[in-house]
Design a protein around this motif. Structure first.
Motif, PDB file in Angstrom:
ATOM      1  N   UNK A  57      35.695  66.011  16.186  1.00  0.00           N
ATOM      2  CA  UNK A  57      34.514  65.274  15.775  1.00  0.00           C
ATOM      3  C   UNK A  57      33.736  64.843  17.012  1.00  0.00           C
ATOM      4  N   UNK A  58      32.415  64.755  16.899  1.00  0.00           N
ATOM      5  CA  UNK A  58      31.639  64.251  18.035  1.00  0.00           C
ATOM      6  C   UNK A  58      32.067  62.828  18.371  1.00  0.00           C
ATOM      7  N   UNK A  59      32.097  62.521  19.656  1.00  0.00           N
ATOM      8  CA  UNK A  59      32.569  61.208  20.097  1.00  0.00           C
ATOM      9  C   UNK A  59      31.449  60.179  19.906  1.00  0.00           C
ATOM     10  N   UNK A  60      31.523  59.510  18.764  1.00  0.00           N
ATOM     11  CA  UNK A  60      30.556  58.477  18.391  1.00  0.00           C
ATOM     12  C   UNK A  60      31.338  57.243  17.955  1.00  0.00           C
ATOM     13  N   UNK A  61      31.039  56.110  18.557  1.00  0.00           N
ATOM     14  CA  UNK A  61      31.703  54.853  18.196  1.00  0.00           C
ATOM     15  C   UNK A  61      30.655  53.898  17.644  1.00  0.00           C
ATOM     16  N   UNK A  62      30.870  53.441  16.409  1.00  0.00           N
ATOM     17  CA  UNK A  62      29.947  52.510  15.765  1.00  0.00           C
ATOM     18  C   UNK A  62      30.494  51.092  15.899  1.00  0.00           C
ATOM     19  N   UNK A  63      29.580  50.127  15.958  1.00  0.00           N
ATOM     20  CA  UNK A  63      30.012  48.734  16.108  1.00  0.00           C
ATOM     21  C   UNK A  63      29.065  47.821  15.347  1.00  0.00           C
ATOM     22  N   UNK A  64      29.641  46.919  14.544  1.00  0.00           N
ATOM     23  CA  UNK A  64      28.859  45.845  13.937  1.00  0.00           C
ATOM     24  C   UNK A  64      27.781  46.280  12.983  1.00  0.00           C
ATOM     25  N   UNK A  65      28.042  47.275  12.113  1.00  0.00           N
ATOM     26  CA  UNK A  65      27.007  47.773  11.216  1.00  0.00           C
ATOM     27  C   UNK A  65      26.612  46.733  10.179  1.00  0.00           C
ATOM     28  N   UNK A  66      25.307  46.645   9.891  1.00  0.00           N
ATOM     29  CA  UNK A  66      24.797  45.725   8.884  1.00  0.00           C
ATOM     30  C   UNK A  66      25.195  46.198   7.493  1.00  0.00           C
ATOM     31  N   UNK A  67      25.327  45.282   6.529  1.00  0.00           N
ATOM     32  CA  UNK A  67      25.682  45.684   5.163  1.00  0.00           C
ATOM     33  C   UNK A  67      24.565  46.495   4.518  1.00  0.00           C
ATOM     34  N   UNK A  68      24.932  47.364   3.583  1.00  0.00           N
ATOM     35  CA  UNK A  68      23.955  48.159   2.843  1.00  0.00           C
ATOM     36  C   UNK A  68      22.963  47.238   2.135  1.00  0.00           C
ATOM     37  N   UNK A  69      21.682  47.556   2.258  1.00  0.00           N
ATOM     38  CA  UNK A  69      20.637  46.749   1.650  1.00  0.00           C
ATOM     39  C   UNK A  69      19.952  45.819   2.618  1.00  0.00           C
ATOM     40  N   UNK A  70      20.546  45.595   3.790  1.00  0.00           N
ATOM     41  CA  UNK A  70      19.932  44.748   4.808  1.00  0.00           C
ATOM     42  C   UNK A  70      19.197  45.614   5.808  1.00  0.00           C
TER      43      UNK A  70
END
Length: 235
Positions: A57-70
């Motif tokens: 998989x491509x090296x992507x790190x996600x952090x602190x995503x906002x909730x759906x709808x915001x």
């Protein structure tokens, strides 16, 4: 036994990216965004580094995503690249490849360390279709409490937690025919969200907007208590 696949080379460069979720795209889930972003890096020709194993998989790190709808002006992720590229080039390529409403705003070199450690608090804007007076009364009641327990369904099931402890500041501002709240929340476990604070306001003071509130994250980063500001994690 299956042959062990060759090991991928480690990234030679890491970049941190700030992006926005705007308009109707605020209803994009984190999973949908990650798919859109992975397609965008392919279209843009970004030389991604990949994980090792049978399903790289491509090296992507996600952090602190906002909730759906915001909506949000301050979402962050980090990518690993197989060769060095100027951040401004990656910014231009991704900005052209992402769908409107999922907008790449900034790309910088990663100095190392964990991006998530820099995301300690968020500043939110909450727009309510209520006049300022009852909102101000409810907020004063909320801030006077030592704790305000609320419950929400999480991945671990129904959990009760104190939403008051996470509130670093909460102010009320007239906005057209309604009211705008500016809310700073410390990141906790479980994460307290603006809708949890609205639940607390309803529980304490019966504050119930007739229409769903519009939630927008304005900033996310370290909390500077001296200046009472959420600082830019890419600075």
């Amino acid at each position: 036994m299956p042959t062990q696949p060759p090991q991928q080379a480690p990234p030679v460069q890491r970049l941190r990216i700030r992006y926005a979720k705007r308009g109707r795209l605020r209803f994009t889930s984190h999973r949908d965004f990650s798919r859109a972003f992975e397609r965008a890096v392919v279209r843009a020709g970004v030389p991604m580094a990949y994980s090792s194993g049978f399903n790289p998989h491509p090296r992507i790190s996600y952090a602190g995503a906002a909730p759906t709808g915001a909506a949000s002006e301050a979402e962050y992720l980090e990518i690993g690249l197989a060769r060095t590229v100027a951040p401004a080039t990656v910014l231009a390529e991704l900005a052209a490849a992402m769908p409107p409403g999922l907008d790449v705003l900034d790309v910088v070199e990663s100095p190392g360390g964990a991006l998530a450690d820099l995301l300690q608090a968020s500043r939110w804007q909450v727009e309510l279709t209520l006049p300022p007076e009852p909102v101000a009364t409810a907020v004063a009641t909320f801030l006077a409490q030592e704790s305000v327990p609320v419950s929400r369904m999480t991945r671990k099931g129904l959990r009760e937690f104190d939403c008051r402890a996470a509130v670093l500041s909460l102010t009320v501002h007239p906005h057209g025919a309604g009211t705008r709240l500016v809310l700073v929340l410390r990141h906790t476990d479980p994460m307290v969200r603006p809708d949890d604070v609205l639940t607390g306001l309803e529980r304490l003071a019966g504050l119930a907007p007739p229409a769903p509130p519009l939630l927008t994250r304005l900033a996310q980063g370290r909390w500077d208590a001296g200046r009472e500001q959420v600082t830019d994690p890419l600075a």
